[in-house]
Every structure is written in C-alpha cells, then in structure tokens.
Design a protein around this motif. Structure first.
Motif, short mmCIF file in Angstrom:
data_model
loop_
_atom_site.label_atom_id
_atom_site.label_comp_id
_atom_site.label_asym_id
_atom_site.label_seq_id
_atom_site.Cartn_x
_atom_site.Cartn_y
_atom_site.Cartn_z
N ASN A 260 43.04 49.05 45.54
CA ASN A 260 43.26 47.42 45.52
C ASN A 260 42.24 46.48 46.43
OD1 ASN A 260 45.55 49.65 44.65
ND2 ASN A 260 44.78 48.28 43.56
N VAL A 261 41.54 47.09 47.40
CA VAL A 261 40.56 46.49 49.16
C VAL A 261 42.10 45.67 49.43
CG1 VAL A 261 39.17 45.63 49.24
CG2 VAL A 261 39.16 46.31 47.43
N ASP B 396 44.18 48.55 34.82
CA ASP B 396 43.87 49.98 35.00
C ASP B 396 43.78 49.18 37.01
OD1 ASP B 396 44.89 52.10 34.01
OD2 ASP B 396 42.98 51.88 33.01
N SER B 397 43.63 47.72 37.28
CA SER B 397 42.96 47.05 38.21
C SER B 397 44.29 46.76 38.75
CB SER B 397 42.10 46.54 38.71
OG SER B 397 42.26 45.33 37.41
N LEU B 398 45.62 46.83 38.17
CA LEU B 398 46.23 45.98 38.82
C LEU B 398 47.19 46.61 40.27
CD1 LEU B 398 48.62 44.64 36.24
CD2 LEU B 398 47.74 43.11 37.84
N MET B 399 47.41 46.11 40.93
CA MET B 399 48.12 47.45 42.43
C MET B 399 49.41 48.09 41.50
SD MET B 399 48.36 44.84 45.80
CE MET B 399 49.24 46.43 46.62
N GLY B 400 49.55 49.01 41.79
CA GLY B 400 50.42 50.15 41.26
C GLY B 400 50.73 50.29 39.79
N TRP B 401 49.59 49.59 38.82
CA TRP B 401 49.75 50.36 37.76
C TRP B 401 50.01 52.04 37.35
CZ3 TRP B 401 52.15 48.54 33.32
CH2 TRP B 401 51.61 48.48 32.38
N ALA B 433 52.78 42.14 39.79
CA ALA B 433 51.69 43.49 40.71
C ALA B 433 50.01 42.55 40.25
CB ALA B 433 51.93 44.09 39.28
N LEU B 434 50.47 41.02 39.28
CA LEU B 434 48.63 40.50 39.08
C LEU B 434 48.82 39.35 40.63
CD1 LEU B 434 46.87 39.70 37.02
CD2 LEU B 434 48.28 38.12 35.65
N GLU B 435 50.35 39.28 40.87
CA GLU B 435 49.93 37.55 41.75
C GLU B 435 49.71 38.99 43.07
OE1 GLU B 435 54.34 36.41 42.05
OE2 GLU B 435 53.87 34.80 40.77
N ARG B 436 49.69 40.01 43.38
CA ARG B 436 49.45 40.13 44.82
C ARG B 436 48.33 40.97 44.67
NH1 ARG B 436 53.18 45.52 45.26
NH2 ARG B 436 52.91 45.64 47.96
N THR B 437 47.76 41.71 43.64
CA THR B 437 46.50 41.91 43.05
C THR B 437 45.45 40.49 43.27
OG1 THR B 437 47.25 42.89 41.39
CG2 THR B 437 44.52 43.20 41.24
N ILE B 438 46.05 39.75 42.41
CA ILE B 438 44.71 38.64 42.93
C ILE B 438 45.06 38.07 43.96
CG2 ILE B 438 43.76 38.38 40.69
CD1 ILE B 438 45.95 36.07 40.01
N GLY B 439 45.88 38.03 45.15
CA GLY B 439 46.28 37.41 46.14
C GLY B 439 47.26 36.07 46.11
#
Lengths: 305, 440
Positions: A260-261, B396-401, B433-439
C-alpha cells in the motif's frame, strides 16, 4: 594493580556484549530513529527530492489511524496475542518433554537430537524459505491426502459429534499449527537440554536414596534447577513468535508498507507493536520471576552473606 | 514486330517493378531491418530518438533467456539503447521499489499488476507516460491503457500479455451426459448468464445417493468474473471527477455478484474448489480460468484424456457490449527513473515483438504455443479478444482488502446472502478502504 575477579568478570561480560551493543548503536539506532520520524510525519514520494516529510495536523494522526480508523490492525493484534497465549505453553511443554527424552541414554540418541535440531540448522533464510514454501504447497496441494497436517476430517467428525464449534476450531487450529510448533521448538529444546545437562547426577542419586519416585524427582530436582531456563525460553519464544515473518501483525505491517506504500502508517503500527511487545515481555519477566528461583538472585544472597 | 512489342512491354514492366521497390524506402512508412526482422518505422519510435546512446535499467528475476537476449540485441541495433538488468525477485522488488524511488535509483521500467495499481499511482511511484507516447499507435491497447488511466494520465502500458478469463469445459463429459455444447450456444447467440447457470446445474453430477456431488458444474477462483463480464466493477473510475469510487451498489455489479451466489446456491459451484486440480479428474465440468494458467501452470491440454472445449464468458444481461474479464499486468516507468524515454522504448519494442508474433520464431515459445491449445481454440480466444472490451478490477489494491474479502465473498457464496444485502454491509467499508488507499 591486580584486578579483582569480580571486576574481571564484569569486563568479560561487557566484552561479550560489545558486538551486540556496537551493532545496536551503529545499525539499529539509525533505523529506530527513522521509524520514529516516519511515524510522526507523512512520508510522500515526489520527483523533485525523492521524498518529503510533511507535518501532520495532529502529531498522533498515524497512531490514531492505526488504532481507530484501521479495523484490521487492532483485530490482528488481539488475534496474535490470543494465539501466543496457547502457542507459548504448548511450545514450552513440548520442548521440555523432548529435551527430557533426548537427555535419556538410548541408542540413536545422536540421530534423534539431530532430527529435533534440524529447524535450527535449517533456519537460515534461503533454506528455511524453500522448506516453508514446500510445506505450504503441500498444504495447498491438489490432493488433500498430501497434507499430513490437514485437520479437515477430524474437524468434520468432531462437529458431527456435536462438539462446540469454537472448541473444534481451536483444536483443528492447533493441529494445523503442528509443523509450525515443531519448527519453533528447535531452540527451546536446545536450551532445555543445556539446562538438563547442568544437573549433577548426584542430585538424582540423593533423591533415589530418599525414596523419591521419578515423578517426584522431576518436580523436586529437575524442575527447580531448570526453571531459570524456562524464563529464558519464555522470553525467546515470545520474541520469536511476535516478530516472526509468519505473524499476522507483522504481515499486515509489511503489506501496509510495501503493497500500500503507506510508510508512515506502517511505522506507527510497527512502533506501537514494538512497545506492546516490550510491555508484555516486562510483565512476563516480572510475573515469572515471582515463581522461579532464579540462580543469580540466590548467588547474590550468598555474596551478601 | 509482335515479339518486339512484348519485349518492350516486359522491359517497361520490369522498370516499373524496380521503381516501386525503390519507392518503398522513401515512403512515409519506411522499413528497417532488425536482426532477421523487417519493421516499419512508426511515429511512436521517433519519440525514442533522444534515448539513442543511453542505457536503461530493467528488473529481471533471473538470468535473461535467449528470447530476451534477442530483444536486447535488436533494441540496441534499432534504437541504440543498451539494457542493464537489476536482478531481484518479485517480493524483493515490491518491498524495495518505494526506497528506490525515494533515493532516485529506480529501474527505468518495471511491472505493475491490478493489485498494485492504485497504490503505485496514488503514492507517486508510477509516473504519467503521456509525454512518451503516440496514442494513435496501433500497438497500444486502448482497453488496457484505459484501465490504468487516472485523470487523463496514463500510468501503465500493455506488455503483449492479457490474462482474460475463458470457460474451459470437458467436452467429452458434456457429450456423455447430453448437455448442450457451450460454444455452439455462444455461436448461436444463446450463451447468457441464465444459460450458463442452467448448464452448470445439468453438469453437476451426483453419486448414487443423489446427495454427494461427484462433479461440480462450475469452478473458478476469481469471483469477480461475472461482475466484470456484466460491465460492472466493485470500485471504478468516475470519468467526470477523475476519481475512483465504490460502485458496488450499481445494478451491473449486483447482477454479477448474484450470478456467482446463485451458482453456489444451486450447488453447481463449491466456493472451496478452485477447480484446476478437479477439472482433469472430472470433478469439475467447467473451469473459468486464464489461458496462460490452463496451458502454462496446469498444462491441461497435455494431461487430460478428455477433449476440452473453450468458450468466452457470456455477455452479462446489463452489459452494453462484450466485456472480457481480465487480470492485467502492465509496464510502467517509476517516478525518478533516470531514463524514462529509454524505459518506454524497451516497453514498446517488447510489446511490438510480442504483438507481431515474432515470438513464434523462438523455439521455446513455439513449443509453448504448440502445447497451448489447438488452432480452433487459439482462434476462438483471439477472435473474442479482438471484439470484446478488456476490463479488470482494482479491488485487490485496496488497503486491507485481503482481510475484508473473506467476509464479502463468504457472505455471498457461503452464507447465501443476496448481493444487495452484502453490498449494503460492505459499502462503507469499501468507501473507507478506498479513501485511505488513494489518500483522499
């Protein structure tokens, strides 16, 4: 001026510890400083300077996210602590049992010792990784019969007999962990065996003359003498379990950093985990010291007398 | 006289021929000989001129094979670019790439999967490639570029490999049980979600006790496959805002989720069975997998006595066109790469060679493709890929998915909850999870 024996022993002790201390100061302190710095800032990557540390709105934002926003980290922390609660006694009892067996005089003892010490010999990175991969692929094998540790049949049978789900899944979880438990027992067995070898045979002879049974000799002679080694093993097993790459908390911390970098968040998780482990270890040492007649304490008493 | 006329005409014809040959060299699409290949010059290649005489770094897992060495030589001959390899395994690469970017020493090109895409794009690990691309070039796969485009910026380019899911079925077993042939249904335009469900039920065979399943009608490990085939997704890019958002409650998504749930509830699909091991043993009748796995990892064509059939996934009931559910691996250029133009030159040349089929000159590759499938199946797969829009998931690139997925899919395929119910409970988790992944 002649140096006293006590002073000589102190210097020898420092010399023995010196490589570790130098390594700690030169290597670990730098990483620890980076870890702390990352955890209190927001590390971002860019094409100008490579990376920047942005200040956080609140110094503890990363910690808040780790414990209050992230639902997985606290959950894995609790699960991991729960697992350690049953893993540590199982590893200690199993290791002590095997060490006692290996301490007996029997044919093929050398070979038997070799087999149980294999995990230590093979625990170097590459070999360990190959073997663990093989074990994993075996457990994911196309033919379930190739997985010797598969508890599916037993689980189904126990569930059919109406045993409570939680109990059944705890048992099956332990069976699935057999290979891991054996793998983790190599060093504790070695430490226990070392402790057993320090017990003079005369102690047992006295116990026998006094009419003690084998069971009584274990509790009155073996156990008290090796109890300091139990503490050593307890600490070793705790650290080994908490920082193992297979540990789900460790896995998650690495996922957050590498996949997740999110290095800042991952650092906050790692630092919190580090503090939690230290607290647990201190608690374990204090608690067990109450029940274990630790050798050094006895020695100091003698010196004082 | 007649002979003279013929000889003059022949000479004139020869002259014309010679002139036309000579003209080939000076036209808009000139040809260049590279190794034993003749390649047309393209406008895209002109963008690589500035990289002539440079060296690029590229990650490779082990020693480069003969095919890679051939491409290296050709790349140097054609663009004057040399390649220096950084040897490291995939996990080492993923754990070090951020440090390499931070310290200004990343490779000039590397791979990115769907499972890493959002992380690398939003964490500034991957850089936009638009400046190095001629978007009109025919070799760039527009579907794949679209899947790696955020806010108009392209972050990944196709490599020549696309892992699209197809349904492999045991043709012999189907014939023995008088079950309609899926490919015939597909050709006749009768291959739908409902038909697949009906056939999966028929192909689910029981022991004599009529209770124990001896062959499941359908198996796959990739549970999003029907969502994608229906043109849906669980998280998707909003082209208006340029932002990824949760689209899990969209009709297309819900229909796709209900499809996999229905197969499980019918007893045709056992969520515990991935199928690749059971398919050759006649314990699974239809296996939804990618050709690369069916051929490469499982080698089903060579290990099964039964005849295998292949058919694309049915077009979903809500899909406006055929969507090819795929897993995508693309090449990208990391931020702070020293030679991004050179990195893109490598990406382009590799892709071009793959696309134009020159790989078939490589003996090992010929053997691989020969084993791959028969000509008919090769045609079915390529025909479908030409007409369908490739689509992939970034879930699968979502944080914690990896942690949430068990309860998400478990609710559907194990507990039999409806897609609407599962979606309602997971929507907020996905959004967070999406909000945290893309910041954001």
């Amino acid at each position: 001026m002649k140096m006293s024996n006590v002073r000589k022993r102190k210097i020898a002790g420092w010399l023995f510890a010196a490589p570790w201390l130098v390594g700690m100061v030169l290597l670990f302190s730098q990483s620890l400083y980076s870890l702390i710095r990352y955890s209190f800032t927001k590390l971002t990557f860019d094409s100008v300077s490579g990376y920047t540390f942005a200040p956080l709105g609140n110094l503890f934002d990363n910690y808040k996210e780790a414990f209050m926003v992230d639902t997985i980290f606290p959950q894995r922390l609790i699960t991991s602590l729960g697992e350690m609660l049953y893993r540590i006694p199982v590893i200690l009892v199993f290791s002590l049992f095997i060490a006692i067996v290996l301490n007996q005089d029997f044919k093929g003892r050398g070979l038997a010792r070799g087999v149980f010490f294999l995990p230590i010999i093979l625990s170097s990175g590459v070999v360990s990784s190959i073997i663990k991969t093989a074990l994993t692929s075996m457990s994911l094998g196309t033919d379930s019969s190739t997985n010797i540790f598969s508890p599916t049949v037993l689980t189904n049978a126990l569930l059919e007999y109406g045993m409570p789900d939680k109990l059944v899944y705890t048992i099956s979880g332990m069976i699935s962990d057999v290979s891991d438990l054996i793998w983790s027992s190599g060093v504790p067995i070695l430490i226990f065996l070392m402790g057993l070898l320090t017990i003079p045979t005369t102690y047992y002879e006295v116990a026998k003359v006094e009419g003690a049974t084998g069971w009584e000799a274990f509790w009155k002679v073996t156990f008290p003498v090796i109890s300091p080694y139990i503490l050593v093993n307890l600490i070793y097993t705790c650290i080994d379990g908490f920082v193992s790459f297979d540990n789900s908390v460790m896995q998650y911390i690495m996922d957050v950093a590498y996949d997740n970098v999110k290095y800042s968040l991952s650092s906050a998780m790692a630092l919190s985990y580090f503090v939690i482990i230290i607290v647990i270890l201190v608690a374990v040492i204090l608690l067990t010291s109450l029940f274990i007649p630790y050798g050094i304490k006895l020695g100091r008493k003698k010196e004082g007398n | 006289m007649k002979k003279r006329i013929i000889s003059v005409l022949s000479l004139a014809l020869c002259l014309c021929m010679l002139m036309s040959f000579a003209g080939c060299g000076g036209g808009g699409n000139s040809a260049g000989k590279v190794g034993d290949l003749v390649l047309e010059d393209t406008a895209q290649e002109k963008l690589f001129e500035s990289a002539r005489g440079t060296t690029i770094t590229h990650i490779v897992e082990g020693e480069p094979n003969d095919y890679t060495k051939t491409i290296l030589a050709e790349l140097e001959q054609r663009y004057g670019i040399k390649v220096k390899f950084m040897k490291m395994g995939y996990s080492e690469y993923t754990s070090k790439i951020a440090q390499m970017v931070a310290t200004g020493s990343p490779p000039d090109t590397a791979v990115m999967t769907d499972a890493l895409a959002l992380n690398y794009i939003y964490a500034n690990i991957a850089q936009p490639l638009n400046d190095y691309m001629d978007l009109e070039d025919k070799y760039w796969d527009k579907d794949i570029l679209a899947q790696f485009t955020v806010d108009g910026k392209i972050y990944g380019v196709n490599t020549g490999d696309v892992d699209t899911f197809f349904i492999y079925y045991n043709k012999t077993l189907f014939e023995e049980n008088n079950i309609e042939d899926p490919y015939t249904l597909y050709k006749n335009g009768e291959w739908t979600f409902d038909k697949l469900r009906e056939i999966a039920k028929k192909a689910t065979l029981y022991e004599d006790d009529n209770k124990t399943v001896k062959c499941h009608g359908f198996a796959t490990w990739y549970r999003e496959v029907f969502v994608l085939a229906n043109g849906g997704n669980i998280i998707g890019l909003n082209t208006d805002t340029g932002m990824y958002e949760s689209v899990v409650s969209d009709k297309k998504t819900v229909t796709g989720l209900n499809m996999i749930k229905n197969l499980a509830m019918d007893g045709s699909f056992d969520p515990a069975i991935a199928g690749y091991a059971e398919f050759p043993k006649r314990e699974v009748a239809m296996l939804c997998e990618r050709p690369a796995n069916v051929v490469g990892n499982y080698d089903l064509y060579n290990t099964m006595d039964d005849e295998i059939g292949v058919v694309p996934l049915p077009k979903g009931p809500d899909a406006d066109k055929a969507y090819a559910a795929s897993n995508m691996i693309v090449n990208y250029v990391p931020v702070n790469a020293k030679n991004p133009v050179g990195g893109m030159a490598w990406n382009y040349y590799w892709l071009r060679r793959e696309t134009e089929g020159y790989i078939q000159k490589d003996a090992a590759a010929v053997a691989r493709i020969g084993k791959m499938m028969n000509e008919e199946h090769y045609g079915i797969i390529n025909g479908y890929l030409d007409e369908a829009t490739k689509i992939s998931s970034k879930l699968d690139s979502l944080m914690g998915w990896s942690n949430y997925s068990a309860s998400f899919w478990g609710g559907l395929v194990n507990d039999g909850k409806s897609a609407e119910e599962v979606v309602a409970t997971m929507d907020n988790t996905l959004k967070s999870a999406l909000e945290r992944t893309i910041g954001k």
